[in-house]
Motif scaffolding. Structure first.
Motif, mmCIF file in Angstrom:
data_model
loop_
_atom_site.group_PDB
_atom_site.id
_atom_site.type_symbol
_atom_site.label_atom_id
_atom_site.label_comp_id
_atom_site.label_asym_id
_atom_site.label_seq_id
_atom_site.Cartn_x
_atom_site.Cartn_y
_atom_site.Cartn_z
ATOM 1 N N LYS A 1 -40.569 -25.113 -20.808
ATOM 2 C CA LYS A 1 -41.783 -24.621 -19.930
ATOM 3 C C LYS A 1 -41.275 -24.193 -18.495
ATOM 4 O O LYS A 1 -41.834 -23.101 -18.092
ATOM 5 C CB LYS A 1 -42.819 -25.697 -19.855
ATOM 6 C CG LYS A 1 -44.014 -25.235 -18.962
ATOM 7 C CD LYS A 1 -45.015 -26.238 -19.029
ATOM 8 C CE LYS A 1 -46.343 -25.879 -18.132
ATOM 9 N NZ LYS A 1 -47.170 -26.936 -17.959
ATOM 10 N N ALA A 2 -40.246 -24.795 -18.118
ATOM 11 C CA ALA A 2 -39.894 -24.641 -16.590
ATOM 12 C C ALA A 2 -39.116 -23.144 -16.815
ATOM 13 O O ALA A 2 -38.960 -22.543 -15.648
ATOM 14 C CB ALA A 2 -38.974 -25.784 -16.045
ATOM 15 N N CYS A 3 -38.382 -22.994 -17.773
ATOM 16 C CA CYS A 3 -37.364 -21.786 -17.540
ATOM 17 C C CYS A 3 -38.439 -20.296 -17.698
ATOM 18 O O CYS A 3 -37.936 -19.392 -17.508
ATOM 19 C CB CYS A 3 -36.392 -21.634 -18.716
ATOM 20 S SG CYS A 3 -37.244 -21.461 -20.538
ATOM 21 N N ARG A 4 -39.714 -20.661 -17.964
ATOM 22 C CA ARG A 4 -40.601 -19.314 -17.816
ATOM 23 C C ARG A 4 -41.597 -19.449 -16.774
ATOM 24 O O ARG A 4 -42.689 -18.750 -16.810
ATOM 25 C CB ARG A 4 -41.564 -19.282 -19.115
ATOM 26 C CG ARG A 4 -40.109 -18.772 -20.477
ATOM 27 C CD ARG A 4 -41.032 -18.762 -21.859
ATOM 28 N NE ARG A 4 -40.249 -18.396 -22.793
ATOM 29 C CZ ARG A 4 -39.191 -19.182 -23.627
ATOM 30 N NH1 ARG A 4 -39.159 -20.371 -23.425
ATOM 31 N NH2 ARG A 4 -38.705 -18.495 -24.461
ATOM 32 N N SER A 5 -41.169 -20.499 -15.966
ATOM 33 C CA SER A 5 -42.253 -20.729 -14.815
ATOM 34 C C SER A 5 -41.870 -19.992 -13.558
ATOM 35 O O SER A 5 -40.776 -19.309 -13.674
ATOM 36 C CB SER A 5 -42.551 -22.250 -14.599
ATOM 37 O OG SER A 5 -41.365 -22.705 -14.020
ATOM 38 N N ASP A 6 -42.734 -19.800 -12.599
ATOM 39 C CA ASP A 6 -42.615 -19.377 -11.474
ATOM 40 C C ASP A 6 -41.710 -20.360 -10.258
ATOM 41 O O ASP A 6 -41.202 -20.060 -8.991
ATOM 42 C CB ASP A 6 -43.519 -18.711 -10.468
ATOM 43 C CG ASP A 6 -44.827 -19.619 -10.458
ATOM 44 O OD1 ASP A 6 -44.602 -20.819 -10.562
ATOM 45 O OD2 ASP A 6 -45.661 -19.123 -10.103
ATOM 46 N N GLU A 7 -41.309 -21.350 -10.954
ATOM 47 C CA GLU A 7 -40.798 -22.346 -10.013
ATOM 48 C C GLU A 7 -39.364 -22.206 -9.830
ATOM 49 O O GLU A 7 -38.804 -22.696 -8.735
ATOM 50 C CB GLU A 7 -41.099 -23.704 -10.553
ATOM 51 C CG GLU A 7 -40.292 -25.009 -9.748
ATOM 52 C CD GLU A 7 -40.846 -26.345 -10.184
ATOM 53 O OE1 GLU A 7 -40.445 -27.391 -9.223
ATOM 54 O OE2 GLU A 7 -41.212 -26.478 -11.018
ATOM 55 N N ASP B 1 -43.192 -28.146 -5.162
ATOM 56 C CA ASP B 1 -44.401 -28.609 -5.639
ATOM 57 C C ASP B 1 -44.329 -30.101 -6.044
ATOM 58 O O ASP B 1 -43.603 -30.452 -6.938
ATOM 59 C CB ASP B 1 -44.810 -27.863 -7.067
ATOM 60 C CG ASP B 1 -46.135 -28.249 -7.389
ATOM 61 O OD1 ASP B 1 -46.846 -29.063 -6.995
ATOM 62 O OD2 ASP B 1 -46.550 -27.225 -8.499
ATOM 63 N N LYS C 1 -46.003 -31.999 -11.701
ATOM 64 C CA LYS C 1 -44.462 -31.966 -11.644
ATOM 65 C C LYS C 1 -43.852 -33.402 -11.758
ATOM 66 O O LYS C 1 -42.757 -33.333 -11.422
ATOM 67 C CB LYS C 1 -44.064 -31.179 -10.427
ATOM 68 C CG LYS C 1 -44.362 -29.587 -10.447
ATOM 69 C CD LYS C 1 -43.954 -28.809 -11.551
ATOM 70 C CE LYS C 1 -44.437 -27.695 -11.499
ATOM 71 N NZ LYS C 1 -43.894 -26.587 -12.740
ATOM 72 N N SER D 1 -40.703 -29.842 -21.199
ATOM 73 C CA SER D 1 -41.022 -29.569 -19.765
ATOM 74 C C SER D 1 -39.761 -28.480 -19.230
ATOM 75 O O SER D 1 -39.979 -27.946 -18.455
ATOM 76 C CB SER D 1 -40.658 -30.856 -18.870
ATOM 77 O OG SER D 1 -39.638 -31.454 -19.134
#
Length: 271
Positions: free
Chosen positions: A204-210, A176, A181, A201
């Motif tokens: 937040k990232a550790c719980r995202s689908d990225e 992305d 991002k 950030s």
């Protein structure tokens, strides 16, 4: 090559009257039921699909057609059909390209293996048979849970193949590069020699689908993995199968529907 099975063809011509989607599924094997080159074998598979398309449209104009294949190659030492080879994926991937050329929905054989039991060969062949088709945009890839050249369905393999599919999808989703991002401000704030562990950030990232979190793959340290009982890939899959089988059935058929289907089978057996 270049023929239609009479019994199945007659059956589907009846179904076409009800506009049931028709899925012709050519399976030419390069060197036996198809010519011994990937290019020419692809051409034969394509011709068989187009002949089915013409046949069913002549019989019932507008009936939905799905452009599908499970082409493969011949085992030249035994004369048997081979699914798990890279050449098989290349043929079916090329046919996926032809589906887009014709603007037809398509399904191609991809998550398949010639391994005789679950294990490293099955995983290797299924990854190499799935990822290229996912990246090339094939609509549906079939073969989930199947090994031994689609002669055996293994419940644990279904769970393993789900993990393979999720990881392949993550490849397809790519990186992305939207403004959301853009963390250049974080880079400036942390500066040389710092770390990003405390950045909002990062939380937040550790719980995202990225960042895909595998359900079966192990990412513990060796000591942690050992303390957990040294769980294996397929061992975790077996546990998940047991959990699914022990849970309430999802979307079960109604009693009336089951009775209707059983009556149809009963009458068909009498005929």
């Amino acid at each position: 090559p270049l023929t239609h099975d009479k019994a199945l063809c007659d059956t589907y011509l009846e179904l076409a009257k009800y506009h049931v989607p028709i899925l012709p599924f050519p399976m030419p094997a390069a060197g036996s039921t198809g010519p011994a080159s990937l290019y020419s074998n692809t051409a034969v598979a394509n011709a068989e699909s187009l002949s089915a398309l013409v046949l069913f449209q002549m019989a019932e104009k507008g009936v939905p057609i799905i452009y599908g294949h499970a082409a493969g190659i011949t085992n030249f030492s035994l004369g048997t059909f081979i699914e798990g080879a890279p050449e098989t994926t290349m043929i079916n991937g090329a046919l996926g390209e032809m589906a887009r050329f014709y603007s037809l929905p398509n399904t191609q054989a991809g998550c398949i293996s010639d391994a005789k039991k679950p294990g490293a060969q099955a995983v290797m062949e299924k990854v190499f048979g799935t990822l290229p088709l996912v990246l090339s945009g094939v609509d549906v890839i079939n073969g989930t849970g199947e090994i031994d050249t689609s002669q055996l369905l293994v419940l644990e393999q279904i769970v393993v193949d789900h993990e393979i599919g999720c990881m392949c999808k993550r490849f397809k989703d790519g990186i992305d590069v939207s403004n959301a991002k853009d963390y250049m401000d974080d880079i400036e704030q942390v500066g040389p020699g710092g770390h990003f562990l405390m950045q909002p950030s990062t939380v937040k990232a550790c719980r995202s689908d990225e960042f895909y979190m595998p359900k079966l793959g192990d990412r513990h340290t060796f000591e942690q993995w050992e303390s957990l009982g040294s769980p294996t890939f397929y061992g975790k899959a077996r546990k998940r199968v047991e959990e699914i089988l022990a849970s309430p059935q999802k979307n079960p058929l109604s009693g009336d529907m089951i009775g209707t289907l059983e009556d149809i089978v009963r009458r068909a057996n009498l005929e």
